[in-house]
Design an enzyme around this catalytic site. Structure first.
Site, PDB file in Angstrom:
ATOM      1  CE  LYS A   1      -3.915  -2.261   0.437  1.00 51.24           C
ATOM      2  NZ  LYS A   1      -5.059  -2.135  -0.479  1.00 51.24           N
TER       3      LYS A   1
ATOM      4  CG  HIS B   1     -10.771  -6.188  -4.848  1.00 53.39           C
ATOM      5  ND1 HIS B   1     -11.912  -6.193  -4.065  1.00 53.39           N
ATOM      6  CD2 HIS B   1      -9.777  -5.697  -4.056  1.00 53.39           C
ATOM      7  CE1 HIS B   1     -11.627  -5.718  -2.860  1.00 53.39           C
ATOM      8  NE2 HIS B   1     -10.349  -5.422  -2.818  1.00 53.39           N
TER       9      HIS B   1
END
Length: 374
Positions: free
Chosen positions: A174, A305
């Site tokens: 991230k 996802h």
């Protein structure tokens, strides 16, 4: 041909996470750390005693709403031929049409639709990927769960090494710190740790504005990333299209969209090099297959996802070589596990999705309801 749906069970399941999870949405103050996932399970049984299981999910909010909507439409399944998935899908969609064809409404239907596909593959005694028509028996896989922003960089390195040792092929971390220099330092540290040959992705979780995304995107070029994920707001098709046109690093997005129609706007705008649809979010496998055909027609890669238990089968049946996201978070809910080897996730040879709900799943069930004859 005479088999009919006789029983439907819906369950709301709350899965606690081991540690609170933070991404860029937390650092920008838009969300709180995530502590649990709420899932909607649908179990369908037929008069011939065939069974299918499917699930949808929600993070932070929406789980009770999905469960409530599913309860309102589930009785429409009774007496239907489970093979007629398209017709059944339309029936339950129109049963709740006043609340729309995206968001919570279709996410509730997704659990039912996925259960019907699981059931259909089980009746054929085939893994779902084989029923759909697989192009491959394994799919490239990358890990995300070890790269969140709450984790110190040394922990991210350690977990990345473990993922690779476990047979996972790529690592995603991230980004999206208010100070982008921190992001660049973390990416550099992970790239140096992994070496040049390991696929590396980054995910900004929609938290950059257009100028920041362009500036940071250019700075990230040196790291030879597989993609930059969600650099902008999920609905900013024009902004994503500009980044896709001017950056060498591919742009990936789509996970937050909740309908095929919303993805079509991305496709028409050429806003993504890699599309990231989420079957439980867009309404199930039936709409996912429609979207996959559009994506392939437009020459796009896909990397579905989350929910690898579902998306492994769909990725295996996509014409172009895809990626599937490895998250171990849902493991306690099922008795079975997916295997990874040599950077790929193996399609199980078990019929259907290849999963049965565990005792722990039942223990985490906070509400359930039934329709029809058990």
């Amino acid at each position: 041909m005479n088999d009919r749906i006789r029983h439907v069970r819906l369950s709301s399941v709350v899965l606690p996470l081991d540690h609170p999870v933070s991404d860029a949405k937390v650092l920008t103050g838009r969300q709180r750390p995530m502590t649990e996932i709420v899932l909607l399970f649908a179990e369908i049984a037929t008069s011939d005693d065939q069974h299918g299981i499917g699930f949808s999910y929600s993070k932070r909010a929406g789980g009770p709403a999905q469960y409530a909507h599913a309860k309102e439409v589930a009785s429409n399944l009774l007496g239907e031929d489970p093979s007629d998935i398209g017709r059944v899908y339309e029936k339950v969609l129109w049963a709740g049409a006043s609340v729309g064809r995206s968001g919570v409404a279709t996410q509730a239907i997704a659990a039912i639709d996925i259960a019907l596909w699981d059931l259909k593959a089980k009746r054929a005694n085939l893994p779902l990927a084989k029923l759909l028509g697989a192009y491959r028996d394994s799919v490239r896989t990358y890990n995300t769960s070890g790269g969140f922003l709450h984790a110190p960089i040394e922990e991210v390195k350690e977990r990345a090494s473990k993922s690779l040792a476990d047979g996972i092929g790529g690592i995603k971390i991230k980004v999206g710190h208010p100070d982008s220099r921190i992001d660049l330092d973390r990416v550099r540290a992970i790239r140096d740790h992994l070496g040049a040959g390991v696929p590396l992705m980054v995910d900004a979780n929609q938290q950059w504005d257009r100028s920041t995304a362009l500036r940071v995107g250019r700075a990230l070029e040196e790291f030879d990333l597989v993609w930059i994920e969600e650099p902008l707001d999920a609905y900013d098709a024009e902004g994503h299209a500009h980044l896709a046109a001017v950056l060498d690093t591919p742009i990936a997005t789509g996970e937050m969209l909740t309908s095929v129609a919303e993805h079509v706007r991305l496709i028409d705008a050429r806003a993504a090099d890699i599309l990231q649809p989420d079957a439980p979010r867009i309404g199930g496998i039936t709409p996912f297959l429609r979207l996959a055909a559009l994506a392939d027609h437009n020459g796009l890669q896909v990397a579905p996802h989350f929910a690898m238990e579902i998306h492994l089968h769909l990725a295996a049946a996509y014409p172009r070589e895809p990626w599937v996201e490895h998250f171990e978070w849902l493991d306690p809910l099922f008795n079975e596990r997916l295997e990874t080897m040599d950077g790929r996730m193996l399609v199980p040879d078990r019929p259907g999705l290849g999963f049965t709900a565990s005792e722990q799943c039942e223990a985490w069930t906070v509400d359930s309801c039934e329709f029809g004859i058990r």
